[in-house]
Scaffold this motif. Structure first.
Motif, PDB file in Angstrom:
ATOM      1  N   ASP A 133      16.751  -3.332  38.995  1.00  0.00           N
ATOM      2  CA  ASP A 133      15.406  -3.124  38.452  1.00  0.00           C
ATOM      3  C   ASP A 133      14.992  -1.660  38.463  1.00  0.00           C
ATOM      4  N   PHE A 134      15.856  -0.785  38.955  1.00  0.00           N
ATOM      5  CA  PHE A 134      15.505   0.622  39.156  1.00  0.00           C
ATOM      6  C   PHE A 134      14.940   1.276  37.894  1.00  0.00           C
ATOM      7  N   ALA A 135      15.605   1.134  36.768  1.00  0.00           N
ATOM      8  CA  ALA A 135      15.161   1.814  35.537  1.00  0.00           C
ATOM      9  C   ALA A 135      13.770   1.341  35.106  1.00  0.00           C
ATOM     10  N   THR A 136      13.510   0.054  35.215  1.00  0.00           N
ATOM     11  CA  THR A 136      12.214  -0.492  34.817  1.00  0.00           C
ATOM     12  C   THR A 136      11.115  -0.034  35.776  1.00  0.00           C
ATOM     13  N   ASN A 150      11.228   2.646  37.625  1.00  0.00           N
ATOM     14  CA  ASN A 150      11.115   4.095  37.420  1.00  0.00           C
ATOM     15  C   ASN A 150      10.238   4.421  36.211  1.00  0.00           C
ATOM     16  N   GLU A 151      10.380   3.650  35.145  1.00  0.00           N
ATOM     17  CA  GLU A 151       9.586   3.875  33.935  1.00  0.00           C
ATOM     18  C   GLU A 151       8.099   3.654  34.211  1.00  0.00           C
TER      19      GLU A 151
END
Length: 126
Positions: free
Chosen positions: A85-88, A90-91
């Motif tokens: 889930d890091f990218a989501t 982070n966004e």
């Protein structure tokens, strides 16, 4: 050094023996926040984007109670249940730090309070 407890009804009440935040001198230490809505008592976690935004709103309420905002934040710690889930996360998180973001670490953990997917704490200075 004086230690001042920061408490607001605009963020969830602590679920254990801790405070929402402590102001020590010019530094504010904000406890980890989860996606609990302070007014309804409901968990806001239909998806990781919504959950992250609620966490950030809770942090913002505590910062505001101390007379600060996200521009005062110098360090964040992010705890996630799934690094996928890091990218989501982070966004969504990045929308609160449009310029000069703070130092940060992100750590995957096996479990978080109330089985949430993300918890974020921060340190801010006046």
């Amino acid at each position: 050094m004086e230690k001042i407890i920061i408490q607001t009804k605009e963020a969830p009440a602590p679920i254990g023996p801790y405070n929402q935040a402590i102001l020590a001198g010019e530094t504010l230490y904000v406890s980890g926040q989860i996606a609990l809505d302070a007014h309804s008592g409901e968990m806001i976690n239909e998806n990781i984007t919504e959950e992250t935004h609620q966490v950030m709103k809770n942090l913002e309420a505590i910062l505001s109670e101390a007379g600060l905002n996200f521009s005062n934040v110098v360090k964040c710690s992010i705890f996630v249940k799934n690094m996928g889930d890091f990218a989501t996360i982070n966004e969504a998180y990045g929308q609160y730090f449009m310029s000069n973001p703070p130092a940060r670490e992100t750590v995957e953990v096996s479990r978080l309070p109330k089985d949430v997917n993300v918890e974020i704490s921060c340190i801010a200075v006046k």
